[in-house]
Design a protein around this motif. Structure first.
Motif, mmCIF file in Angstrom:
data_model
loop_
_atom_site.group_PDB
_atom_site.id
_atom_site.type_symbol
_atom_site.label_atom_id
_atom_site.label_comp_id
_atom_site.label_asym_id
_atom_site.label_seq_id
_atom_site.Cartn_x
_atom_site.Cartn_y
_atom_site.Cartn_z
ATOM 1 N N ARG A 1 0.632 -1.088 -0.134
ATOM 2 C CA ARG A 1 0.046 -0.068 -0.207
ATOM 3 C C ARG A 1 0.796 1.317 0.036
ATOM 4 O O ARG A 1 0.595 2.203 -0.697
ATOM 5 C CB ARG A 1 -0.857 -0.072 1.400
ATOM 6 C CG ARG A 1 -2.031 1.462 1.392
ATOM 7 C CD ARG A 1 -2.902 1.385 2.467
ATOM 8 N NE ARG A 1 -1.748 1.328 3.625
ATOM 9 C CZ ARG A 1 -1.145 2.182 4.249
ATOM 10 N NH1 ARG A 1 -1.179 3.403 3.875
ATOM 11 N NH2 ARG A 1 -0.503 2.236 5.393
ATOM 12 N N LEU A 2 1.811 1.360 0.933
ATOM 13 C CA LEU A 2 2.828 2.557 1.027
ATOM 14 C C LEU A 2 3.467 2.694 -0.409
ATOM 15 O O LEU A 2 3.761 3.653 -1.071
ATOM 16 C CB LEU A 2 3.885 2.308 2.043
ATOM 17 C CG LEU A 2 3.239 2.358 3.526
ATOM 18 C CD1 LEU A 2 4.553 2.219 4.461
ATOM 19 C CD2 LEU A 2 2.643 3.894 3.625
ATOM 20 N N GLU B 1 -6.295 -4.003 -10.634
ATOM 21 C CA GLU B 1 -6.989 -4.555 -11.678
ATOM 22 C C GLU B 1 -6.255 -5.552 -12.368
ATOM 23 O O GLU B 1 -5.165 -5.678 -12.150
ATOM 24 C CB GLU B 1 -7.084 -3.462 -12.779
ATOM 25 C CG GLU B 1 -5.773 -2.928 -13.275
ATOM 26 C CD GLU B 1 -6.078 -2.051 -14.645
ATOM 27 O OE1 GLU B 1 -7.285 -1.949 -15.229
ATOM 28 O OE2 GLU B 1 -5.086 -1.113 -14.570
ATOM 29 N N LEU B 2 -7.085 -6.615 -12.860
ATOM 30 C CA LEU B 2 -6.252 -7.768 -13.894
ATOM 31 C C LEU B 2 -5.912 -7.092 -15.146
ATOM 32 O O LEU B 2 -6.631 -6.740 -16.138
ATOM 33 C CB LEU B 2 -7.345 -9.002 -13.766
ATOM 34 C CG LEU B 2 -6.846 -10.261 -14.579
ATOM 35 C CD1 LEU B 2 -5.572 -10.496 -13.601
ATOM 36 C CD2 LEU B 2 -7.465 -11.364 -14.923
ATOM 37 N N TRP C 1 -5.677 0.661 -8.749
ATOM 38 C CA TRP C 1 -5.562 -0.068 -7.478
ATOM 39 C C TRP C 1 -6.438 0.623 -6.359
ATOM 40 O O TRP C 1 -6.767 1.743 -6.700
ATOM 41 C CB TRP C 1 -4.219 -0.405 -7.147
ATOM 42 C CG TRP C 1 -3.509 0.813 -6.690
ATOM 43 C CD1 TRP C 1 -3.050 1.896 -7.392
ATOM 44 C CD2 TRP C 1 -3.326 1.312 -5.059
ATOM 45 N NE1 TRP C 1 -2.466 2.949 -6.504
ATOM 46 C CE2 TRP C 1 -2.914 2.727 -5.110
ATOM 47 C CE3 TRP C 1 -3.476 0.749 -3.891
ATOM 48 C CZ2 TRP C 1 -2.415 3.308 -4.134
ATOM 49 C CZ3 TRP C 1 -3.334 1.406 -2.986
ATOM 50 C CH2 TRP C 1 -2.812 2.611 -2.867
ATOM 51 N N THR C 2 -6.769 -0.015 -5.285
ATOM 52 C CA THR C 2 -7.240 0.492 -4.042
ATOM 53 C C THR C 2 -6.805 -0.154 -3.033
ATOM 54 O O THR C 2 -6.453 -1.410 -2.888
ATOM 55 C CB THR C 2 -8.724 0.624 -4.205
ATOM 56 O OG1 THR C 2 -9.220 1.075 -3.290
ATOM 57 C CG2 THR C 2 -9.150 -0.843 -4.233
ATOM 58 N N ALA C 3 -6.570 0.392 -1.910
ATOM 59 C CA ALA C 3 -6.654 -0.037 -0.401
ATOM 60 C C ALA C 3 -7.716 0.061 0.432
ATOM 61 O O ALA C 3 -7.873 -0.218 1.628
ATOM 62 C CB ALA C 3 -5.373 0.532 0.219
ATOM 63 N N PRO D 1 -12.562 -10.479 -12.875
ATOM 64 C CA PRO D 1 -11.767 -10.670 -11.571
ATOM 65 C C PRO D 1 -11.081 -9.471 -11.325
ATOM 66 O O PRO D 1 -10.397 -8.989 -12.219
ATOM 67 C CB PRO D 1 -11.231 -11.985 -11.842
ATOM 68 C CG PRO D 1 -10.625 -12.333 -12.926
ATOM 69 C CD PRO D 1 -12.168 -11.611 -13.997
ATOM 70 N N ILE D 2 -10.409 -9.550 -10.009
ATOM 71 C CA ILE D 2 -9.518 -8.613 -9.735
ATOM 72 C C ILE D 2 -8.239 -9.206 -9.004
ATOM 73 O O ILE D 2 -8.410 -10.731 -8.420
ATOM 74 C CB ILE D 2 -9.871 -7.292 -8.815
ATOM 75 C CG1 ILE D 2 -10.401 -8.249 -7.626
ATOM 76 C CG2 ILE D 2 -10.780 -6.676 -9.558
ATOM 77 C CD1 ILE D 2 -10.846 -6.986 -6.460
ATOM 78 N N ILE D 3 -7.038 -8.782 -8.848
ATOM 79 C CA ILE D 3 -5.963 -9.374 -7.947
ATOM 80 C C ILE D 3 -6.107 -8.647 -6.720
ATOM 81 O O ILE D 3 -6.393 -7.522 -6.601
ATOM 82 C CB ILE D 3 -4.614 -8.975 -8.622
ATOM 83 C CG1 ILE D 3 -4.530 -9.605 -10.243
ATOM 84 C CG2 ILE D 3 -3.367 -9.268 -7.905
ATOM 85 C CD1 ILE D 3 -4.827 -10.978 -10.351
#
Length: 376
Positions: free
Chosen positions: A108-109, A173-174, A124-126, A139-141
């Motif tokens: 994340r950092l 995202e994939l 991406w997201t946290a 799907p997502i990673i």
């Protein structure tokens, strides 16, 4: 300083294969790497002369280990940052430092920092992974923010039901993937940087099984872009030592940053025979602030194949080596002194030549003999 040799003492926290191979490089520089190992059975502890047994998350053990070391470095990213900072405050030199290492320890950092600097990454997201999946498409990673390696902590989520609870995650995202690449550089305290040729890494079940140097058919401009990304990250974060930047090459020709590692890395094990200066020697040069070594290839094509542990039983490893060397005398074998477990990296083999396809065939065959035993 070692009064016997007049040379500085380098200590490496962690007793795995990276410390083992760094120790081998240290010997040529007149040194015996000092190693902090969890067990006397660890791979590096089996070969190094100066070994202390202790944990990487024990400040007392780290403090005792650092005594007498001119510089302390790492064969993994699991030393807590607050312990690194505590030792640095006491006057010890630790490279890379905690301010840089945190971006290899926490995904994340890393994503937040590199994103703010404009580096290319997957979306991406946290935060809300379900909402993110609905937005970018399933799907997502999903990755655990800390602690994952060799495919652990990384998985494909086909629906919200696959998202784990109770751990900090990063969702990505994939991406439309052509292949995975790695850019490996080394940087000294004075800021000198050396870059290795860009390589292709081949993954199976989240584990790297093969590395091709140089990456076949890679556009020259894209190769320069990948090297520049790694150099800019190393410089911007103040990394000292080896930095590996794992990259996605997308089907539309973009480069996206996947992960970082601030230590010698599996994607550059080929450099022991395949480059004029191995990544392990380069890491030592960097943390000692010696001038960087030549990174050019020693052959037009170099292939490294990881050796994974197979099922128990069958031929002994000694017998497998006999068959391997009889069938492929040009293969260079590196075994890590590990107990064999299915899927565990227990070594690697490297093959050099003029033709990439031929090198791949030979390296795969050599690894297969070590994994499965000899079969006609």
């Amino acid at each position: 300083m070692d009064t016997r040799t007049g040379l500085p003492v380098v200590g490496m926290v962690g007793g795995g294969q990276l410390a083992r191979m760094t120790h081998q490089a240290a010997i040529a520089l007149g040194q015996s790497l000092r190693v902090l190992a969890v067990s006397p059975e660890d791979g590096a502890a089996l070969v190094a002369a100066d070994v202390q047994i202790g944990r990487h998350d024990d400040l007392a053990a780290l403090r005792e280990f650092a005594k007498g070391c001119d510089v302390v470095t790492f064969d993994h990213e699991h030393v807590p940052g607050e312990l690194i900072r505590a030792l640095a405050a006491e006057g010890h030199t630790l490279l890379p430092g905690a301010d840089a290492l945190q971006y290899a320890q926490n995904k994340r950092l890393m994503r937040e920092h590199l994103g703010a600097k404009g580096f290319p990454m997957p979306r991406w997201t946290a935060g809300d992974a379900k909402a993110f999946g609905d937005e970018v498409g399933w799907p997502i990673i999903v990755k655990t923010a800390t602690g994952g390696y060799d495919g652990r902590g990384v998985f494909v989520a086909d629906s919200p039901a696959d998202i784990p609870d109770g751990v900090e995650i990063v969702a990505e995202e994939l991406v439309p993937l052509r292949r995975e690449l790695a850019a490996v550089v080394a940087r000294s305290p004075l800021g000198q940087v050396a870059a290795y040729p860009i390589v292709e890494t081949v993954q199976e079940n989240g584990i790297c099984v093969e590395v091709l140097a140089p990456a076949p058919g890679l556009d020259e401009d894209l190769a320069v872009q990948a090297q520049r990304l790694a150099i800019d990250i190393a410089t911007g974060l103040g990394v000292v030592g080896v930095l590996a930047v794992e990259l996605f090459e997308t089907t539309d020709g973009r480069l996206l940053i996947n992960e970082l590692a601030m230590r010698p890395h599996n994607s550059a094990h080929w450099t022991i025979e395949g480059a004029r200066t191995s990544q392990f020697e380069q890491h030592l040069r960097a943390v000692l602030d010696y001038p960087m070594g030549d990174t050019r290839l020693t052959a037009p094509a170099v292939v490294m194949a990881n050796v994974l542990g197979g099922e128990p039983g069958g031929m002994s490893i000694d017998e497998r080596l006999h068959h391997l060397f009889a069938e492929e005398p040009g293969a260079k074998v590196h075994l890590y002194g590990k107990q064999v477990r299915p899927g565990r990296k227990i070594g690697h083999v490297t093959v050099l030549g003029d033709d990439m396809d031929d090198c791949r065939r030979r390296a795969r065959r050599a690894a297969q003999i070590l994994e499965e035993g000899y079969q006609h």
